[in-house]
Design a protein around this motif. Structure first.
Motif, PDB file in Angstrom:
ATOM      1  N   ASP A   1      -4.707   0.988  13.619  1.00 47.00           N
ATOM      2  CA  ASP A   1      -5.745   0.763  12.601  1.00 47.00           C
ATOM      3  C   ASP A   1      -6.200   2.055  11.926  1.00 47.00           C
ATOM      4  O   ASP A   1      -7.054   2.011  11.034  1.00 47.00           O
ATOM      5  N   HIS A   2      -5.637   3.170  12.343  1.00 44.73           N
ATOM      6  CA  HIS A   2      -6.032   4.459  11.747  1.00 44.73           C
ATOM      7  C   HIS A   2      -5.132   4.720  10.553  1.00 44.73           C
ATOM      8  O   HIS A   2      -4.143   5.464  10.618  1.00 44.73           O
ATOM      9  N   ASN A   3      -5.465   4.090   9.428  1.00 40.78           N
ATOM     10  CA  ASN A   3      -4.635   4.174   8.236  1.00 40.78           C
ATOM     11  C   ASN A   3      -5.507   4.082   6.993  1.00 40.78           C
ATOM     12  O   ASN A   3      -6.686   3.697   7.069  1.00 40.78           O
ATOM     13  N   ILE A   4      -4.948   4.410   5.841  1.00 39.21           N
ATOM     14  CA  ILE A   4      -5.719   4.465   4.602  1.00 39.21           C
ATOM     15  C   ILE A   4      -6.278   3.101   4.192  1.00 39.21           C
ATOM     16  O   ILE A   4      -7.468   2.990   3.867  1.00 39.21           O
TER      17      ILE A   4
ATOM     18  N   ALA B   1      -2.601  13.157  12.754  1.00 39.53           N
ATOM     19  CA  ALA B   1      -1.260  13.438  12.242  1.00 39.53           C
ATOM     20  C   ALA B   1      -0.650  12.198  11.600  1.00 39.53           C
ATOM     21  O   ALA B   1       0.026  12.287  10.561  1.00 39.53           O
ATOM     22  N   GLN B   2      -0.872  11.041  12.192  1.00 42.97           N
ATOM     23  CA  GLN B   2      -0.350   9.798  11.614  1.00 42.97           C
ATOM     24  C   GLN B   2      -0.900   9.576  10.213  1.00 42.97           C
ATOM     25  O   GLN B   2      -0.167   9.189   9.291  1.00 42.97           O
ATOM     26  N   LEU B   3      -2.191   9.826  10.053  1.00 41.21           N
ATOM     27  CA  LEU B   3      -2.809   9.666   8.735  1.00 41.21           C
ATOM     28  C   LEU B   3      -2.196  10.636   7.736  1.00 41.21           C
ATOM     29  O   LEU B   3      -1.902  10.277   6.587  1.00 41.21           O
TER      30      LEU B   3
ATOM     31  N   ARG C   1       0.014  11.013   1.811  1.00 43.56           N
ATOM     32  CA  ARG C   1       0.616  11.500   0.570  1.00 43.56           C
ATOM     33  C   ARG C   1       1.142  10.367  -0.300  1.00 43.56           C
ATOM     34  O   ARG C   1       1.279  10.523  -1.512  1.00 43.56           O
ATOM     35  N   SER C   2       1.445   9.212   0.324  1.00 44.36           N
ATOM     36  CA  SER C   2       1.930   8.071  -0.459  1.00 44.36           C
ATOM     37  C   SER C   2       0.860   7.526  -1.391  1.00 44.36           C
ATOM     38  O   SER C   2       1.174   6.822  -2.360  1.00 44.36           O
ATOM     39  N   PHE C   3      -0.406   7.855  -1.106  1.00 45.98           N
ATOM     40  CA  PHE C   3      -1.514   7.324  -1.903  1.00 45.98           C
ATOM     41  C   PHE C   3      -1.964   8.278  -3.001  1.00 45.98           C
ATOM     42  O   PHE C   3      -2.730   7.879  -3.880  1.00 45.98           O
ATOM     43  N   PHE C   4      -1.510   9.537  -2.967  1.00 44.03           N
ATOM     44  CA  PHE C   4      -1.939  10.502  -3.978  1.00 44.03           C
ATOM     45  C   PHE C   4      -1.669  10.032  -5.404  1.00 44.03           C
ATOM     46  O   PHE C   4      -2.524  10.178  -6.293  1.00 44.03           O
ATOM     47  N   PRO C   5      -0.484   9.462  -5.702  1.00 41.96           N
ATOM     48  CA  PRO C   5      -0.225   9.052  -7.090  1.00 41.96           C
ATOM     49  C   PRO C   5      -1.121   7.921  -7.586  1.00 41.96           C
ATOM     50  O   PRO C   5      -1.195   7.666  -8.788  1.00 41.96           O
ATOM     51  N   LEU C   6      -1.815   7.234  -6.676  1.00 43.61           N
ATOM     52  CA  LEU C   6      -2.681   6.116  -7.069  1.00 43.61           C
ATOM     53  C   LEU C   6      -4.053   6.582  -7.536  1.00 43.61           C
ATOM     54  O   LEU C   6      -4.823   5.783  -8.079  1.00 43.61           O
TER      55      LEU C   6
ATOM     56  N   LEU D   1      -9.320   2.329   6.279  1.00 40.04           N
ATOM     57  CA  LEU D   1     -10.446   3.200   5.957  1.00 40.04           C
ATOM     58  C   LEU D   1     -11.091   2.813   4.622  1.00 40.04           C
ATOM     59  O   LEU D   1     -12.313   2.933   4.463  1.00 40.04           O
ATOM     60  N   ILE D   2     -10.298   2.347   3.678  1.00 36.56           N
ATOM     61  CA  ILE D   2     -10.860   1.857   2.410  1.00 36.56           C
ATOM     62  C   ILE D   2     -11.728   0.628   2.663  1.00 36.56           C
ATOM     63  O   ILE D   2     -12.849   0.523   2.141  1.00 36.56           O
ATOM     64  N   SER D   3     -11.224  -0.292   3.474  1.00 36.48           N
ATOM     65  CA  SER D   3     -12.011  -1.481   3.822  1.00 36.48           C
ATOM     66  C   SER D   3     -13.299  -1.089   4.535  1.00 36.48           C
ATOM     67  O   SER D   3     -14.383  -1.620   4.240  1.00 36.48           O
ATOM     68  N   ASP D   4     -13.211  -0.130   5.470  1.00 39.25           N
ATOM     69  CA  ASP D   4     -14.406   0.351   6.176  1.00 39.25           C
ATOM     70  C   ASP D   4     -15.433   0.883   5.192  1.00 39.25           C
ATOM     71  O   ASP D   4     -16.641   0.579   5.294  1.00 39.25           O
ATOM     72  N   HIS D   5     -14.978   1.706   4.253  1.00 41.87           N
ATOM     73  CA  HIS D   5     -15.878   2.301   3.262  1.00 41.87           C
ATOM     74  C   HIS D   5     -16.658   1.223   2.525  1.00 41.87           C
ATOM     75  O   HIS D   5     -17.888   1.312   2.367  1.00 41.87           O
ATOM     76  N   ASP D   6     -15.969   0.197   2.056  1.00 47.01           N
ATOM     77  CA  ASP D   6     -16.628  -0.846   1.274  1.00 47.01           C
ATOM     78  C   ASP D   6     -17.628  -1.636   2.118  1.00 47.01           C
ATOM     79  O   ASP D   6     -18.725  -1.954   1.655  1.00 47.01           O
TER      80      ASP D   6
END
Length: 299
Positions: A83-86, A218-220, A225-230, A89-94
């Motif tokens: 569950d330690h993924n982008i 490290a997993q994160l 980097r896959s999310f940077f272009p978004l 974490l976006i869902s947590d933020h909201d």
């Protein structure tokens, strides 16, 4: 670093436990002035919100501070690594932002974030913010700088996996920070504060371990980097201020904001400060933030 300065985090005015999923609860802490505009604050990967006390304490006189840790950091217990993924974490933020609004009422809300938390916030597209102040976000244009960012992320993940994570004493961790170049510019007393906010007693009861396991961090980094272009500031619904590291310094974590992109936005940098600028020059960071807030009627 030897110092007599000890940063003591005050007892929160109130706390709010927010359930993020069936197994995860995070605690939002209210500090500062409840009658002021609301500031929601969170931190960079592997760190903790309380570590930034030298920075956010300077806003306590005029702002209603809501401080929280990302999952698996700080006050939070450690959950499943999957569950330690982008996206999570976006869902947590909201969920956290909406929970603050429900529990404390709607009012002008300022988001102040650093590093990983800036990425999460920009990808959420939340409409609850009046303004955003983002410290050293990973924003670059496609091209050479994007390649540099990806390479830096790969190197950072490898370094994180080799990082020391078990310590017999907190003092051992403090001594390590004293010789580690990443934190050589930190304000006096920060190494001790970092030991108290990013270490917890180990499960065995013998010694201390990182509150955010190095494998999680490290997993994160492997996938972030896959999310940077978004990232696209044109899609953000409120005014945004970017406050970056000094682009003339070697970067300690990720490259500084692309200069071409910086020229097209409300951007400042803090001279002689690295990626950890709020931990190095907190007064200067707050001064730039306050100037932006004054311009938008939120002083």
């Amino acid at each position: 670093m030897t110092t007599d300065i000890v940063w003591e985090i005050p007892t929160p005015l109130s706390t709010l436990d927010v359930r993020l999923d069936a197994d995860t609860v995070t605690t939002v802490r209210q500090h500062g002035n409840p009658s002021g505009p609301r500031v929601v604050f969170s931190h960079g990967s592997g760190l903790a919100a309380d570590l930034y006390y030298p920075f956010w304490s300077l806003l306590a006189d005029g702002y209603d501070l809501m401080v929280y840790d990302l999952r698996n950091h700080g006050w939070n217990s450690v959950g499943a690594q999957t569950d330690h993924n982008i996206p999570t974490l976006i869902s947590d933020h909201d969920i956290i932002l909406q929970s603050i609004d429900r529990a404390y009422g709607s009012k002008p809300t300022i988001g102040i974030y650093h590093s990983l938390a800036t990425l999460i916030t920009l990808l959420s597209f939340s409409r609850l913010y009046s303004v955003l102040i983002l410290f050293d976000p990973p924003l670059t244009k496609p091209g050479t700088s994007q390649t540099e960012l990806h390479d830096a992320a790969e190197r950072a993940a490898a370094l994180i996996r080799r990082r020391g994570h078990l310590f017999k004493r907190r003092e051992d961790f403090i001594e390590l920070l004293g010789i580690f170049p990443t934190y050589k510019r930190a304000v006096p007393g920060l190494h001790d504060l970092m030991a108290r906010t990013t270490l917890r007693q180990s499960a065995s009861g013998e010694g201390y371990e990182l509150r955010c396991p190095r494998e999680y961090e490290a997993q994160l980094m492997d996938y972030v980097r896959s999310f940077f272009p978004l990232l696209d500031l044109d899609l953000v619904a409120c005014p945004v201020k970017i406050i970056g590291a000094d682009p003339t310094l070697p970067h300690a974590y990720l490259p500084a904001l692309d200069r071409q992109l910086a020229s097209a936005m409300d951007y400042d940098f803090i001279p002689e400060a690295t990626h950890f600028l709020q931990l190095e020059k907190p007064a200067e960071c707050v001064a730039v933030a306050r100037e932006f807030l004054e311009r938008h009627g939120l002083a």
